[in-house]
Design a protein around this motif. Structure first.
Motif, mmCIF file in Angstrom:
data_model
loop_
_atom_site.group_PDB
_atom_site.id
_atom_site.type_symbol
_atom_site.label_atom_id
_atom_site.label_comp_id
_atom_site.label_asym_id
_atom_site.label_seq_id
_atom_site.Cartn_x
_atom_site.Cartn_y
_atom_site.Cartn_z
ATOM 1 N N SER A 25 1.058 -1.065 0.006
ATOM 2 C CA SER A 25 -0.140 -0.098 0.073
ATOM 3 C C SER A 25 0.818 1.252 -0.186
ATOM 4 C CB SER A 25 -0.631 -0.130 1.350
ATOM 5 O OG SER A 25 -0.130 0.380 2.326
ATOM 6 N N GLU A 26 0.344 2.320 -0.387
ATOM 7 C CA GLU A 26 1.215 3.683 -0.410
ATOM 8 C C GLU A 26 1.536 3.919 1.057
ATOM 9 O OE1 GLU A 26 0.436 8.338 -1.506
ATOM 10 O OE2 GLU A 26 -1.057 6.990 -2.033
ATOM 11 N N GLN A 27 0.805 3.691 2.100
ATOM 12 C CA GLN A 27 1.291 3.836 3.290
ATOM 13 C C GLN A 27 2.435 3.177 3.877
ATOM 14 O OE1 GLN A 27 0.106 6.424 5.552
ATOM 15 N NE2 GLN A 27 2.023 5.850 6.499
ATOM 16 N N HIS A 28 2.353 1.904 3.487
ATOM 17 C CA HIS A 28 3.608 1.015 3.642
ATOM 18 C C HIS A 28 4.709 1.247 3.066
ATOM 19 C CE1 HIS A 28 5.892 -2.613 4.613
ATOM 20 N NE2 HIS A 28 5.962 -3.036 3.490
ATOM 21 N N ALA A 29 4.474 1.395 1.748
ATOM 22 C CA ALA A 29 5.717 1.796 0.923
ATOM 23 C C ALA A 29 6.362 3.158 1.543
ATOM 24 C CB ALA A 29 5.266 2.155 -0.442
ATOM 25 N N ASN A 30 5.697 3.941 2.051
ATOM 26 C CA ASN A 30 5.985 5.231 2.709
ATOM 27 C C ASN A 30 6.946 4.882 4.041
ATOM 28 O OD1 ASN A 30 6.607 8.121 3.102
ATOM 29 N ND2 ASN A 30 5.046 7.700 4.735
ATOM 30 N N ASN A 31 6.333 3.944 4.779
ATOM 31 C CA ASN A 31 6.886 3.459 6.125
ATOM 32 C C ASN A 31 8.219 3.033 5.928
ATOM 33 O OD1 ASN A 31 4.773 4.659 7.743
ATOM 34 N ND2 ASN A 31 3.829 2.613 7.892
ATOM 35 N N TYR A 32 8.172 2.010 4.765
ATOM 36 C CA TYR A 32 9.436 1.235 4.438
ATOM 37 C C TYR A 32 10.558 2.027 4.112
ATOM 38 C CZ TYR A 32 12.694 -1.403 1.918
ATOM 39 O OH TYR A 32 14.009 -1.821 1.238
ATOM 40 N N ARG A 33 10.119 3.145 3.346
ATOM 41 C CA ARG A 33 11.343 4.260 2.832
ATOM 42 C C ARG A 33 11.724 4.878 3.827
ATOM 43 N NH1 ARG A 33 7.595 4.746 -1.856
ATOM 44 N NH2 ARG A 33 6.342 6.472 -0.650
ATOM 45 N N ARG A 34 10.875 5.228 4.819
ATOM 46 C CA ARG A 34 11.308 6.036 6.209
ATOM 47 C C ARG A 34 12.222 5.052 6.992
ATOM 48 N NH1 ARG A 34 6.650 6.790 9.192
ATOM 49 N NH2 ARG A 34 8.082 7.962 10.665
ATOM 50 N N HIS A 35 11.857 3.983 7.124
ATOM 51 C CA HIS A 35 12.748 2.764 7.894
ATOM 52 C C HIS A 35 13.992 2.744 7.292
ATOM 53 C CE1 HIS A 35 13.726 -0.719 10.024
ATOM 54 N NE2 HIS A 35 13.985 -1.426 8.859
#
Length: 219
Positions: A42-52
């Motif tokens: 999802s867009e939210q998970h992809a964003n969390n992964y990039r931040r991680h």
């Protein structure tokens, strides 16, 4: 040594993280199907992964809620560093070792992994490696074997990737010697920075993990 800085590109070692035999459950969602193929994030998970990946600290609910083993043979081969849906995780000797060092604003976040029934909890413990600490210490203009990413036209920010670096190819400022023993620099993709003592402790532990360490050059 305290006056050394080491860089690990272990995150680029796809074989280490390939098909660990576990799947995940995100908060408020159903369990992922028991298969190796991953759905598009999802867009939210992809964003969390990039931040991680940039070393930002995440809230507990921004990681996955839990995981389960659907392929015991694959899971039996997993070492003390692994990934769940893209997030770095640790267990065993590596987890205990990291607890002895300064993670700065980072922390180990415990989470459950279950057997195939999704009810029986494995003994663990298992942790997300919530990096949290960043240092603005990487010096691309003084470094070698880099691939430049696109530059943000508004901010001028640019990320780089090290291409099979050797000792001394990655340059850092002396400020890298201060603070946490483990951190990321958002300017360098797929790389973790470590203090000399943490590097030495990992090497002495003989974890059977190729961290692809190279010694940084302090400018």
């Amino acid at each position: 040594m305290p006056d050394e800085i080491w860089v690990s590109t272990v995150g680029s070692n796809s074989r280490l993280f390939d098909k660990p035999g576990i799947r995940e459950k995100h908060y408020g969602q159903d369990w992922a199907p028991p298969q190796f193929e991953m759905d598009a994030p999802s867009e939210q998970h992809a964003n969390n992964y990039r931040r991680h990946a940039r070393g930002e600290k995440l809230r507990r609910e921004e990681f996955v809620e839990a995981a389960y083993v659907f392929h015991p043979k694959r899971w039996s081969r997993v070492k003390d560093l692994f990934a769940v849906d893209g997030f770095f995780c640790v267990k065993g000797k590596l987890a205990e070792l990291l607890k002895e060092f300064d993670l700065g604003d980072g922390e180990l976040v415990e989470f459950p992994i279950y057997e195939m029934d999704k009810t029986t909890r494995l003994p663990g413990p298992f942790y997300f490696l919530n990096f949290g600490s960043q240092k603005d210490c990487f010096l691309p203009e003084e470094s070698k074997k880099l691939k430049a990413g696109p530059k943000n036209p508004t901010t001028g920010f640019q990320r780089w990737r090290a291409i099979e670096p050797n000792d001394g190819d990655i340059a850092v400022s002396a400020s890298a010697l201060d603070g946490a023993d483990l951190w990321a620099d958002p300017k360098l993709k797929s790389a973790l920075f470590m203090s000399g003592p943490l590097h030495d402790a990992i090497e002495a532990a003989r974890l059977g993990i190729d961290f692809s360490f190279v010694r940084a050059r302090i400018v």
